[in-house]
Design an enzyme around this catalytic site. Structure first.
Site, mmCIF file in Angstrom:
data_model
loop_
_atom_site.group_PDB
_atom_site.id
_atom_site.type_symbol
_atom_site.label_atom_id
_atom_site.label_comp_id
_atom_site.label_asym_id
_atom_site.label_seq_id
_atom_site.Cartn_x
_atom_site.Cartn_y
_atom_site.Cartn_z
ATOM 1 N N GLU A 1 -5.016 -7.987 -0.963
ATOM 2 C CA GLU A 1 -5.714 -7.697 0.292
ATOM 3 C C GLU A 1 -7.006 -6.968 -0.022
ATOM 4 O O GLU A 1 -7.029 -6.049 -0.845
ATOM 5 C CB GLU A 1 -4.834 -6.843 1.201
ATOM 6 C CG GLU A 1 -5.331 -6.746 2.628
ATOM 7 C CD GLU A 1 -4.384 -5.910 3.483
ATOM 8 O OE1 GLU A 1 -3.154 -6.101 3.384
ATOM 9 O OE2 GLU A 1 -4.879 -5.062 4.227
ATOM 10 N N GLU B 1 0.834 -1.215 0.000
ATOM 11 C CA GLU B 1 0.000 0.000 0.000
ATOM 12 C C GLU B 1 0.863 1.258 0.000
ATOM 13 O O GLU B 1 0.547 2.255 0.665
ATOM 14 C CB GLU B 1 -0.983 -0.021 1.180
ATOM 15 C CG GLU B 1 -1.983 -1.171 1.079
ATOM 16 C CD GLU B 1 -2.961 -1.240 2.243
ATOM 17 O OE1 GLU B 1 -2.987 -0.315 3.062
ATOM 18 O OE2 GLU B 1 -3.708 -2.240 2.319
#
Length: 403
Positions: free
Chosen positions: A323, A215
């Site tokens: 995810e 991320e």
């Protein structure tokens, strides 16, 4: 962005330059047959000297993604809705464990882990590694994320817990020559020690998919785009891979590159890409596009997976939804059709080839995957029983190559 509920590199071999990445990203490759074979598979791995089982995992995931995807959950064996210990919540719902187990090096590399039996952090290390072994022995696939604490005080990985000076300097400080480079190497030494001693009941090293610095397009982690340049990010990644692979002799890892969901073009997606020689899995984390259950959000998610899938096919890599999820609590109701319609459509639209999807973990007060008895349990069961879905009970052999 997910919400974590627990309180809590000398450049290696030549990499692809930013210009090279951009050129590759803006050129539509011609249609071609799959070039990956059992004979040439090693040439496409970040580690050509990977163990036979790790090579087989890459090969089999690459082939699986042509028609199916594995369903996984983070901490499936030790994080349960309402603390209902026992079987994984996915098994409680479907009768089968997930095909993929997510773990984290977070506690394992914590400054407070002193390696003694009475130490809470070491106890977590033992629990985590035992669950990895259990998953491997069941034929499942293992992945590791790494919520690495910032290098100054070693307390948190969130920028919201850091001073302005720490945020500005933390990432650069772990690079070769930086004031915290030795700190970073010590953490990698611990990761290497775990990986080099992670063996299954067959006595073989357990292959894992390692997903560091994830991320990175957001600003909530200290390795986010606001706190390092693309070149610094690439340098850190390349150091991590070469140090584990060439210095520490770790040969049971596939490396996963996974931004959050902000990228809509391949050129932007590849802006911080460290190069094909350092990456095995091209992924994307995506919570935001699913957050309100809108048709447009699902379409956006599907288009992004199409982009990642196309890049993975072009570069002979594995594609994954690394995810995702939607957290249900006492005050947040499930989204209608989240699993069987929204998620399934995003994964399979546009003929995308996606090897696996990882849902985040359940805990006492909420869940990302419903156990039995919830209002959306049937929705998940419908998703898990789709023709492209794979759980532990129907996972193919992942650690051998059958010709």
């Amino acid at each position: 962005m997910k919400k974590i509920l627990i309180v809590v590199l000398a450049i290696g071999l030549a990499s692809c330059s930013g210009d090279d990445n951009k050129a590759a990203a803006t050129t539509t490759p011609p249609a071609q047959t799959d070039v990956l074979t059992a004979q040439n598979v090693r040439s496409y791995l970040a580690d050509p000297n990977a163990t036979a089982e790790t090579v087989a995992l890459f090969y089999n995931l690459h082939n699986t993604q042509k028609s199916k995807f594995l369903i996984g959950q983070q901490d499936a064996f030790n994080a349960f809705y309402q603390d209902a210990v026992g079987n994984s919540d996915i098994k409680k719902a479907t009768g089968s464990d997930p095909a993929l187990l997510g773990s984290d090096f977070m506690f394992i590399t914590d400054n407070q882990n002193d390696g003694t039996a009475q130490n809470w952090f070491y106890q977590q290390e033992v629990i985590i590694t035992n669950h990895v072994k259990e998953a491997y022995n069941k034929g499942m696939v293992n992945t590791f994320s790494w919520h690495l604490r910032e290098p100054y005080r070693g307390i948190s990985f969130y920028t919201s817990d850091m001073t302005a000076q720490e945020k500005a300097n933390a990432f650069a400080s772990i690079l070769p020559g930086g004031e915290n480079h030795e700190y970073f190497k010590q953490k990698l030494d611990k990761v290497a020690s775990v990986l080099n001693n992670l063996k299954g009941a067959d006595g073989k090293l357990i292959p894992v998919i390692f997903r560091p610095f994830h991320e990175f397009d957001g600003n909530w982690f200290w390795w986010g785009a606001a706190y390092c340049t693309p070149d610094q990010y690439k340098q850190a990644w390349q150091f991590l891979v070469t140090y584990l692979r060439d210095t520490k002799g770790v040969h049971n890892v596939l490396y996963a590159y996974s931004p959050d969901n902000s990228y809509t073009t391949s050129a932007k997606y590849l802006e911080r890409y460290p190069g094909d020689a350092y990456v095995d899995v091209l992924g994307m984390d995506n919570y935001g596009d699913f957050s309100n259950g809108s048709t447009q959000g699902v379409t956006n998610a599907g288009n992004k997976m199409k982009m990642v899938s196309a890049l993975a096919q072009e570069r002979v890599k594995i594609c994954a939804m690394t995810e995702t999820g939607y957290r249900v609590t006492a005050t947040t109701a499930p989204l209608t059709g989240f699993f069987s319609t929204n998620m399934y459509n995003a994964l399979t639209a546009n003929d995308s080839k996606v090897a696996y999807v990882m849902f985040w973990y359940n805990d006492a007060t909420g869940y990302y995957v419903p156990p039995s008895g919830q209002s959306n349990t049937q929705d998940f069961k419908d998703f898990a029983s789709k023709s492209k879905s794979v759980l532990q009970h129907n996972i193919p052999a992942m650690y051998t190559i059958t010709q």
